[in-house]
Design a protein around this motif. Sequence first.
Motif, PDB file in Angstrom:
ATOM      1  N   LYS A  87       0.864  -1.184   0.000  1.00 13.27           N
ATOM      2  CA  LYS A  87       0.000   0.000   0.000  1.00 13.27           C
ATOM      3  C   LYS A  87       0.898   1.231   0.000  1.00 13.27           C
ATOM      4  O   LYS A  87       1.903   1.269   0.698  1.00 13.27           O
ATOM      5  CB  LYS A  87      -0.903   0.025   1.230  1.00 13.27           C
ATOM      6  N   TRP A  88       0.517   2.233  -0.788  1.00 13.27           N
ATOM      7  CA  TRP A  88       1.297   3.453  -0.875  1.00 13.27           C
ATOM      8  C   TRP A  88       0.405   4.575  -1.365  1.00 13.27           C
ATOM      9  O   TRP A  88      -0.760   4.359  -1.701  1.00 13.27           O
ATOM     10  CB  TRP A  88       2.506   3.265  -1.793  1.00 13.27           C
ATOM     11  N   GLN A  89       0.959   5.805  -1.427  1.00 13.17           N
ATOM     12  CA  GLN A  89       0.230   6.970  -1.929  1.00 13.17           C
ATOM     13  C   GLN A  89       0.948   7.526  -3.142  1.00 13.17           C
ATOM     14  O   GLN A  89       2.177   7.537  -3.195  1.00 13.17           O
ATOM     15  CB  GLN A  89       0.135   8.056  -0.857  1.00 13.17           C
ATOM     16  N   GLU A  90       0.147   7.996  -4.111  1.00 11.23           N
ATOM     17  CA  GLU A  90       0.692   8.640  -5.303  1.00 11.23           C
ATOM     18  C   GLU A  90       0.085  10.029  -5.442  1.00 11.23           C
ATOM     19  O   GLU A  90      -1.070  10.246  -5.099  1.00 11.23           O
ATOM     20  CB  GLU A  90       0.364   7.829  -6.560  1.00 11.23           C
ATOM     21  N   ASN A  91       0.889  10.958  -5.984  1.00 11.93           N
ATOM     22  CA  ASN A  91       0.363  12.287  -6.271  1.00 11.93           C
ATOM     23  C   ASN A  91      -0.312  12.272  -7.643  1.00 11.93           C
ATOM     24  O   ASN A  91      -0.374  11.231  -8.303  1.00 11.93           O
ATOM     25  CB  ASN A  91       1.463  13.349  -6.181  1.00 11.93           C
ATOM     26  N   SER A  92      -0.811  13.411  -8.088  1.00 13.75           N
ATOM     27  CA  SER A  92      -1.555  13.475  -9.355  1.00 13.75           C
ATOM     28  C   SER A  92      -0.678  13.161 -10.565  1.00 13.75           C
ATOM     29  O   SER A  92      -1.187  12.793 -11.620  1.00 13.75           O
ATOM     30  CB  SER A  92      -2.203  14.847  -9.517  1.00 13.75           C
ATOM     31  N   ALA A  93       0.642  13.255 -10.416  1.00 11.87           N
ATOM     32  CA  ALA A  93       1.559  12.938 -11.517  1.00 11.87           C
ATOM     33  C   ALA A  93       1.923  11.450 -11.534  1.00 11.87           C
ATOM     34  O   ALA A  93       2.711  11.012 -12.369  1.00 11.87           O
ATOM     35  CB  ALA A  93       2.833  13.786 -11.392  1.00 11.87           C
ATOM     36  N   GLY A  94       1.360  10.676 -10.595  1.00  7.92           N
ATOM     37  CA  GLY A  94       1.647   9.244 -10.544  1.00  7.92           C
ATOM     38  C   GLY A  94       2.942   8.900  -9.847  1.00  7.92           C
ATOM     39  O   GLY A  94       3.421   7.766  -9.924  1.00  7.92           O
ATOM     40  N   GLU A  95       3.510   9.862  -9.118  1.00  6.02           N
ATOM     41  CA  GLU A  95       4.759   9.621  -8.394  1.00  6.02           C
ATOM     42  C   GLU A  95       4.445   9.130  -6.987  1.00  6.02           C
ATOM     43  O   GLU A  95       3.507   9.606  -6.344  1.00  6.02           O
ATOM     44  CB  GLU A  95       5.568  10.917  -8.302  1.00  6.02           C
ATOM     45  N   VAL A  96       5.228   8.165  -6.513  1.00  2.00           N
ATOM     46  CA  VAL A  96       5.045   7.631  -5.169  1.00  2.00           C
ATOM     47  C   VAL A  96       5.455   8.698  -4.150  1.00  2.00           C
ATOM     48  O   VAL A  96       6.506   9.313  -4.272  1.00  2.00           O
ATOM     49  CB  VAL A  96       5.870   6.346  -4.964  1.00  2.00           C
ATOM     50  N   VAL A  97       4.594   8.906  -3.150  1.00  2.00           N
ATOM     51  CA  VAL A  97       4.852   9.876  -2.094  1.00  2.00           C
ATOM     52  C   VAL A  97       5.092   9.098  -0.800  1.00  2.00           C
ATOM     53  O   VAL A  97       4.247   8.326  -0.368  1.00  2.00           O
ATOM     54  CB  VAL A  97       3.650  10.826  -1.919  1.00  2.00           C
ATOM     55  N   GLY A  98       6.267   9.273  -0.217  1.00  3.12           N
ATOM     56  CA  GLY A  98       6.591   8.560   1.017  1.00  3.12           C
ATOM     57  C   GLY A  98       7.003   7.117   0.749  1.00  3.12           C
ATOM     58  O   GLY A  98       7.327   6.744  -0.381  1.00  3.12           O
ATOM     59  N   ASP A  99       6.954   6.319   1.786  1.00  4.42           N
ATOM     60  CA  ASP A  99       7.349   4.912   1.694  1.00  4.42           C
ATOM     61  C   ASP A  99       6.127   4.025   1.525  1.00  4.42           C
ATOM     62  O   ASP A  99       5.059   4.324   2.048  1.00  4.42           O
ATOM     63  CB  ASP A  99       8.103   4.486   2.961  1.00  4.42           C
ATOM     64  N   ALA A 100       6.322   2.929   0.834  1.00  5.99           N
ATOM     65  CA  ALA A 100       5.257   1.947   0.685  1.00  5.99           C
ATOM     66  C   ALA A 100       5.207   1.074   1.938  1.00  5.99           C
ATOM     67  O   ALA A 100       6.214   0.840   2.590  1.00  5.99           O
ATOM     68  CB  ALA A 100       5.504   1.085  -0.544  1.00  5.99           C
ATOM     69  N   ASP A 101       4.025   0.612   2.259  1.00  7.95           N
ATOM     70  CA  ASP A 101       3.817  -0.311   3.373  1.00  7.95           C
ATOM     71  C   ASP A 101       3.652  -1.699   2.773  1.00  7.95           C
ATOM     72  O   ASP A 101       2.644  -1.983   2.138  1.00  7.95           O
ATOM     73  CB  ASP A 101       2.561   0.101   4.149  1.00  7.95           C
ATOM     74  N   THR A 102       4.666  -2.548   2.908  1.00  8.76           N
ATOM     75  CA  THR A 102       4.611  -3.883   2.311  1.00  8.76           C
ATOM     76  C   THR A 102       4.630  -4.936   3.409  1.00  8.76           C
ATOM     77  O   THR A 102       5.296  -4.766   4.433  1.00  8.76           O
ATOM     78  CB  THR A 102       5.798  -4.120   1.354  1.00  8.76           C
ATOM     79  N   TYR A 103       3.885  -6.008   3.170  1.00  7.43           N
ATOM     80  CA  TYR A 103       3.819  -7.083   4.150  1.00  7.43           C
ATOM     81  C   TYR A 103       3.325  -8.368   3.488  1.00  7.43           C
ATOM     82  O   TYR A 103       2.870  -8.362   2.344  1.00  7.43           O
ATOM     83  CB  TYR A 103       2.916  -6.706   5.330  1.00  7.43           C
ATOM     84  N   PHE A 104       3.408  -9.446   4.232  1.00  8.57           N
ATOM     85  CA  PHE A 104       2.975 -10.767   3.777  1.00  8.57           C
ATOM     86  C   PHE A 104       1.755 -11.175   4.591  1.00  8.57           C
ATOM     87  O   PHE A 104       1.453 -10.565   5.612  1.00  8.57           O
ATOM     88  CB  PHE A 104       4.106 -11.791   3.974  1.00  8.57           C
ATOM     89  N   HIS A 105       1.062 -12.228   4.134  1.00 10.07           N
ATOM     90  CA  HIS A 105      -0.084 -12.763   4.874  1.00 10.07           C
ATOM     91  C   HIS A 105       0.217 -14.204   5.309  1.00 10.07           C
ATOM     92  O   HIS A 105       0.774 -14.988   4.538  1.00 10.07           O
ATOM     93  CB  HIS A 105      -1.341 -12.751   4.003  1.00 10.07           C
ATOM     94  N   HIS A 106      -0.165 -14.521   6.536  1.00 15.93           N
ATOM     95  CA  HIS A 106       0.018 -15.859   7.095  1.00 15.93           C
ATOM     96  C   HIS A 106      -0.676 -16.880   6.195  1.00 15.93           C
ATOM     97  O   HIS A 106      -1.785 -16.629   5.716  1.00 15.93           O
ATOM     98  CB  HIS A 106      -0.557 -15.904   8.505  1.00 15.93           C
ATOM     99  N   ILE A 107      -0.042 -18.017   5.956  1.00 19.41           N
ATOM    100  CA  ILE A 107      -0.586 -18.980   4.995  1.00 19.41           C
ATOM    101  C   ILE A 107      -1.867 -19.662   5.477  1.00 19.41           C
ATOM    102  O   ILE A 107      -2.646 -20.149   4.662  1.00 19.41           O
ATOM    103  CB  ILE A 107       0.462 -20.044   4.580  1.00 19.41           C
TER     104      ILE A 107
END
Length: 159
Positions: A87-107
Amino acid sequence: MKNTGTGVGVIPTQGQKEEEIAAEEEAAVAEEEEGEEEEEEGEEEEEEGEEEGEEGEEEDEEYTEMKNEMYFYLKSDTSYQIWAEGKWQENSAGEVVGDADTYFHHILTGRRCESVRDCFTGWSEQDKKVAEKWDTLCEGIEELDGLEEIICTEESFGV
């Protein structure tokens, strides 16, 4: 003893009243003039603030919430898969703003896991060959360069 109120300055004369009224009127006029000047200054400041606000609108632009769900799979046996999400945020130009939040899910439970190894907490495999395949998948994911980018852009990724 009876108080008759005949002391000095107890009963103001007509001349004193008129002077007091005139002084009060002058004070009221002076206050009104000061208030008008302050209002004019406030309006000027507002106009300047509006101009600055127009320039600052670019800084206050809205961001779009983005999300990508994907699977890592074992190339030698595609039935071995681990679900990841970014999950992350993008501005109107499609550029990533800040850091992405990445994670895995328990099987088994699907709960959020910060590392790929956490996906197996509370679960064990009795078959050694099956356990080795899961371990190979985890090692392959851990060794990837650009893991955050892969999670945020790919639908599936084989290791």
